[in-house]
Write a protein that holds these residues in place. Structure first.
Motif, PDB file in Angstrom:
ATOM      1  N   ARG A 174      -1.978  -0.805  -5.330  1.00 36.67           N
ATOM      2  CA  ARG A 174      -0.986  -1.495  -6.156  1.00 36.67           C
ATOM      3  C   ARG A 174      -1.311  -2.983  -6.277  1.00 36.67           C
ATOM      4  O   ARG A 174      -1.261  -3.555  -7.365  1.00 36.67           O
ATOM      5  CB  ARG A 174       0.400  -1.301  -5.548  1.00 36.67           C
ATOM      6  CG  ARG A 174       1.538  -1.821  -6.432  1.00 36.67           C
ATOM      7  CD  ARG A 174       2.883  -1.662  -5.754  1.00 36.67           C
ATOM      8  NE  ARG A 174       3.149  -0.266  -5.425  1.00 36.67           N
ATOM      9  CZ  ARG A 174       3.317   0.185  -4.177  1.00 36.67           C
ATOM     10  NH1 ARG A 174       3.243  -0.641  -3.150  1.00 36.67           N
ATOM     11  NH2 ARG A 174       3.564   1.461  -3.967  1.00 36.67           N
ATOM     12  N   ARG A 175      -1.658  -3.606  -5.170  1.00 34.17           N
ATOM     13  CA  ARG A 175      -1.966  -5.038  -5.194  1.00 34.17           C
ATOM     14  C   ARG A 175      -3.240  -5.306  -5.974  1.00 34.17           C
ATOM     15  O   ARG A 175      -3.333  -6.278  -6.730  1.00 34.17           O
ATOM     16  CB  ARG A 175      -2.103  -5.564  -3.771  1.00 34.17           C
ATOM     17  CG  ARG A 175      -2.257  -7.079  -3.700  1.00 34.17           C
ATOM     18  CD  ARG A 175      -2.404  -7.568  -2.290  1.00 34.17           C
ATOM     19  NE  ARG A 175      -2.500  -9.020  -2.246  1.00 34.17           N
ATOM     20  CZ  ARG A 175      -3.002  -9.697  -1.225  1.00 34.17           C
ATOM     21  NH1 ARG A 175      -3.434  -9.063  -0.150  1.00 34.17           N
ATOM     22  NH2 ARG A 175      -3.060 -11.009  -1.254  1.00 34.17           N
ATOM     23  N   ARG A 225      -2.524  -5.247  -9.668  1.00 32.58           N
ATOM     24  CA  ARG A 225      -1.792  -6.445 -10.093  1.00 32.58           C
ATOM     25  C   ARG A 225      -2.720  -7.648 -10.200  1.00 32.58           C
ATOM     26  O   ARG A 225      -2.661  -8.406 -11.171  1.00 32.58           O
ATOM     27  CB  ARG A 225      -0.652  -6.754  -9.119  1.00 32.58           C
ATOM     28  CG  ARG A 225       0.538  -5.818  -9.211  1.00 32.58           C
ATOM     29  CD  ARG A 225       1.782  -6.476  -8.635  1.00 32.58           C
ATOM     30  NE  ARG A 225       1.588  -6.901  -7.257  1.00 32.58           N
ATOM     31  CZ  ARG A 225       1.936  -6.192  -6.196  1.00 32.58           C
ATOM     32  NH1 ARG A 225       2.506  -5.002  -6.359  1.00 32.58           N
ATOM     33  NH2 ARG A 225       1.736  -6.649  -4.977  1.00 32.58           N
ATOM     34  N   ARG A 230      -0.561   0.751  -1.021  1.00 32.80           N
ATOM     35  CA  ARG A 230      -0.235  -0.673  -1.102  1.00 32.80           C
ATOM     36  C   ARG A 230      -1.424  -1.475  -1.605  1.00 32.80           C
ATOM     37  O   ARG A 230      -1.280  -2.356  -2.468  1.00 32.80           O
ATOM     38  CB  ARG A 230       0.196  -1.193   0.278  1.00 32.80           C
ATOM     39  CG  ARG A 230       0.486  -2.691   0.323  1.00 32.80           C
ATOM     40  CD  ARG A 230       0.846  -3.124   1.737  1.00 32.80           C
ATOM     41  NE  ARG A 230      -0.183  -2.762   2.695  1.00 32.80           N
ATOM     42  CZ  ARG A 230      -1.301  -3.468   2.882  1.00 32.80           C
ATOM     43  NH1 ARG A 230      -1.541  -4.548   2.141  1.00 32.80           N
ATOM     44  NH2 ARG A 230      -2.184  -3.089   3.792  1.00 32.80           N
ATOM     45  N   SER A 269      -7.744  -5.251  -0.974  1.00 33.97           N
ATOM     46  CA  SER A 269      -7.118  -5.156  -2.293  1.00 33.97           C
ATOM     47  C   SER A 269      -7.614  -6.216  -3.271  1.00 33.97           C
ATOM     48  O   SER A 269      -7.854  -5.929  -4.442  1.00 33.97           O
ATOM     49  CB  SER A 269      -5.599  -5.226  -2.169  1.00 33.97           C
ATOM     50  OG  SER A 269      -5.203  -6.400  -1.498  1.00 33.97           O
ATOM     51  N   ASP A 319      -7.639  -5.797   4.668  1.00 33.54           N
ATOM     52  CA  ASP A 319      -7.073  -5.623   3.332  1.00 33.54           C
ATOM     53  C   ASP A 319      -8.161  -5.877   2.298  1.00 33.54           C
ATOM     54  O   ASP A 319      -8.661  -6.996   2.177  1.00 33.54           O
ATOM     55  CB  ASP A 319      -5.909  -6.599   3.127  1.00 33.54           C
ATOM     56  CG  ASP A 319      -5.138  -6.298   1.841  1.00 33.54           C
ATOM     57  OD1 ASP A 319      -5.678  -5.580   0.977  1.00 33.54           O
ATOM     58  OD2 ASP A 319      -4.000  -6.776   1.718  1.00 33.54           O
TER      59      ASP A 319
END
Length: 208
Positions: free
Chosen positions: A42-43, A46, A39, A111, A109
């Protein structure tokens, strides 16, 4: 057209260095569940894609607004990339400061920070995208070729992040350093080419 595509792919792959990013990701997120790692990867891809798209769309216009010529930006960008290349060759490339590392270790997180910025979409990647976009103006469909190269390299980065644990075990620290050094040599050549192109164009304008 083919030359631009090859140049964009090589430049962005070398600058973003997905292989060298894998052990960093393992260190930051290796203890988290696999689903969370996927996850975050992926973030991060993006967000990094959005940042690089913004630089591709508005970077050249910003340079024009500020009165900065493409030649000047080539020289400045080449110097920045050369510095990054030297760090890669001597295997002491720091993508983030000690303070950023400490903060990242406390984040649930990672990301957006530090994975997307500055690990994926760092100063070198931003500079490269702006230069490539500006150079693509004379090539039919050049802008979309550069964007395509960004997408391809980000997909490779995503694959490297998802497979980071296996990739790090397969190559080992030595293997990762060897790959990073080879990419650093290639990046140094690209950086010198950017600087040479900018200086030669400056001289041509002065003589003309």
């Amino acid at each position: 057209m083919t030359l631009l595509a090859a140049k964009a792919l090589l430049t962005l792959f070398v600058v973003m260095d997905p292989v060298g990013l894998a052990p960093v990701f393992v260190a930051l997120a290796g203890g988290r569940p696999t689903a969370d790692q996927v996850r975050m990867a992926r973030r991060a891809v993006r967000v990094a894609g959005g940042v690089l798209l913004a630089f591709a769309l508005f970077g050249p216009a910003l340079l024009e607004y500020l009165g900065i010529s493409l030649d000047a930006f080539r020289v400045a960008g080449g110097l920045l990339l050369l510095k990054i290349a030297v760090d890669m060759v001597f295997a002491h490339r720091e993508r983030e400061t000690d303070e950023e590392k400490a903060e990242a270790s406390l984040r649930e997180d990672i990301s957006v920070f530090p994975l997307a910025i500055p690990l994926l979409a760092g100063p070198g990647a931003m500079t490269s995208v702006m230069i490539l976009t500006a150079e693509s103006r004379d090539v039919p469909g050049g802008f979309f070729i550069v964007l395509g190269a960004v997408v391809v390299v980000l997909l490779l980065a995503y694959a490297a992040l998802v497979l980071a644990s296996r990739l790090a075990r397969l190559l080992g620290r030595t293997g990762v350093n060897v790959v990073t050094r080879v990419l650093g040599v290639l990046l140094s050549a690209l950086a010198v080419q950017y600087i040479a192109d900018g200086v030669l164009d400056f001289l041509a304008l002065a003589v003309g």
